[in-house]
Scaffold this active site. Sequence first.
Site, PDB file in Angstrom:
ATOM      1  N   ARG A  62     -26.694 -20.964 -49.556  1.00 40.82           N
ATOM      2  CA  ARG A  62     -27.270 -21.826 -50.590  1.00 40.82           C
ATOM      3  C   ARG A  62     -27.501 -21.089 -51.894  1.00 40.82           C
ATOM      4  NH1 ARG A  62     -28.818 -23.318 -45.588  1.00 40.82           N
ATOM      5  NH2 ARG A  62     -30.276 -21.583 -45.531  1.00 40.82           N
ATOM      6  N   GLU A  99     -34.904 -10.781 -36.430  1.00 40.48           N
ATOM      7  CA  GLU A  99     -35.903 -10.820 -35.363  1.00 40.48           C
ATOM      8  C   GLU A  99     -35.253 -10.365 -34.048  1.00 40.48           C
ATOM      9  OE1 GLU A  99     -37.722 -14.596 -34.955  1.00 40.48           O
ATOM     10  OE2 GLU A  99     -39.287 -13.848 -33.614  1.00 40.48           O
TER      11      GLU A  99
HETATM   12  C1  PRP Z   1     -31.611 -18.128 -45.231  1.00 37.43           C
HETATM   13  C2  PRP Z   1     -31.939 -18.223 -46.701  1.00 37.43           C
HETATM   14  C3  PRP Z   1     -31.953 -16.798 -47.153  1.00 37.43           C
HETATM   15  C4  PRP Z   1     -32.436 -16.078 -45.912  1.00 37.43           C
HETATM   16  C5  PRP Z   1     -33.879 -15.705 -46.062  1.00 37.43           C
HETATM   17  O1  PRP Z   1     -30.236 -17.997 -45.050  1.00 37.43           O
HETATM   18  O2  PRP Z   1     -30.984 -19.007 -47.396  1.00 37.43           O
HETATM   19  O3  PRP Z   1     -30.665 -16.328 -47.528  1.00 37.43           O
HETATM   20  O4  PRP Z   1     -32.294 -16.971 -44.789  1.00 37.43           O
HETATM   21  O5  PRP Z   1     -34.347 -15.087 -44.894  1.00 37.43           O
HETATM   22  P1  PRP Z   1     -35.060 -13.687 -44.891  1.00 37.43           P
HETATM   23  O6  PRP Z   1     -35.921 -13.626 -46.114  1.00 37.43           O
HETATM   24  O7  PRP Z   1     -35.855 -13.732 -43.617  1.00 37.43           O
HETATM   25  O8  PRP Z   1     -34.024 -12.627 -44.864  1.00 37.43           O
HETATM   26  P2  PRP Z   1     -29.572 -18.208 -43.614  1.00 37.43           P
HETATM   27  O9  PRP Z   1     -29.747 -16.970 -42.796  1.00 37.43           O
HETATM   28  O10 PRP Z   1     -30.118 -19.488 -43.050  1.00 37.43           O
HETATM   29  O11 PRP Z   1     -28.021 -18.289 -43.943  1.00 37.43           O
HETATM   30  P3  PRP Z   1     -27.102 -19.493 -44.487  1.00 37.43           P
HETATM   31  O12 PRP Z   1     -27.619 -19.818 -45.879  1.00 37.43           O
HETATM   32  O13 PRP Z   1     -25.741 -18.876 -44.526  1.00 37.43           O
HETATM   33  O14 PRP Z   1     -27.235 -20.646 -43.539  1.00 37.43           O
HETATM   34  N1  HPA Z   2     -34.940 -22.823 -45.360  1.00 33.37           N
HETATM   35  C1  HPA Z   2     -33.869 -22.113 -45.735  1.00 33.37           C
HETATM   36  N2  HPA Z   2     -33.659 -20.879 -45.337  1.00 33.37           N
HETATM   37  C2  HPA Z   2     -34.572 -20.311 -44.536  1.00 33.37           C
HETATM   38  C3  HPA Z   2     -35.699 -20.977 -44.128  1.00 33.37           C
HETATM   39  C4  HPA Z   2     -35.904 -22.297 -44.566  1.00 33.37           C
HETATM   40  O1  HPA Z   2     -36.904 -22.957 -44.245  1.00 33.37           O
HETATM   41  N3  HPA Z   2     -36.416 -20.126 -43.342  1.00 33.37           N
HETATM   42  C5  HPA Z   2     -35.729 -18.986 -43.296  1.00 33.37           C
HETATM   43  N4  HPA Z   2     -34.623 -19.067 -44.020  1.00 33.37           N
END
Ligand code: PRP
Ligand code: HPA
Length: 171
Positions: A62, A99
Amino acid sequence: MHADLARAEQLIAVVPDFPEPGVLFRDIAPLLADAGAFRVCVEALVEPFRGRFDVVAGIEARGFLLAGAAAVATGTGMVPIRKAGKLPRPAASVSYALEYGEAAVEASDDIPAGSRVLVLDDVLATGGTLRASHRLLAELGADVVGSAVLLELEALGGRAVAGDVHTVFTA
Ligand code: PRP
Ligand code: HPA
């Protein structure tokens, strides 16, 4: 808070038990679907850094959407920071702890050394992804001038891990 931003915040969907039981997931898709909300959020993300960066880095997935829009809005370039194994020309890779297990972020070397980079993502949770992204950009010789996220999940303590982050909304 500006009324447009307050309206934008209301558009973030809160989804219980996604992607697994017990997680309250914040989904920015409805905010992005609203032209006015998307625009004010991109402006709020870049505002403290205006004129101080040449490139916006976006974190998969995102963060790409926000970084692409921010780059066009500010006349700068964009660099994708991807999960391991997705890039055809990875130039640097940084692993970080999850985690359970480990993940890694990668980027290509498509910006000159010393480029001033602003890092964007949708959510700051534990901060591991953002901290690894900072290290990755440093390995590429970039000058990270700051980071911004739309939403900080305060209880997860990401700020202590990732350092100073500009946040538009907190939850
Ligand atoms: C989510 C979010 C951040 C990250 C934050 O991505 O968009 O990039 O997790 O997590 P953190 O602060 O614990 O490291 P996600 O891992 O869901 O990946 P995606 O956007 O590819 O689905
Ligand atoms: N939204 C998107 N990304 C995330 C979230 C959430 O709530 N928690 C951890 N990564």
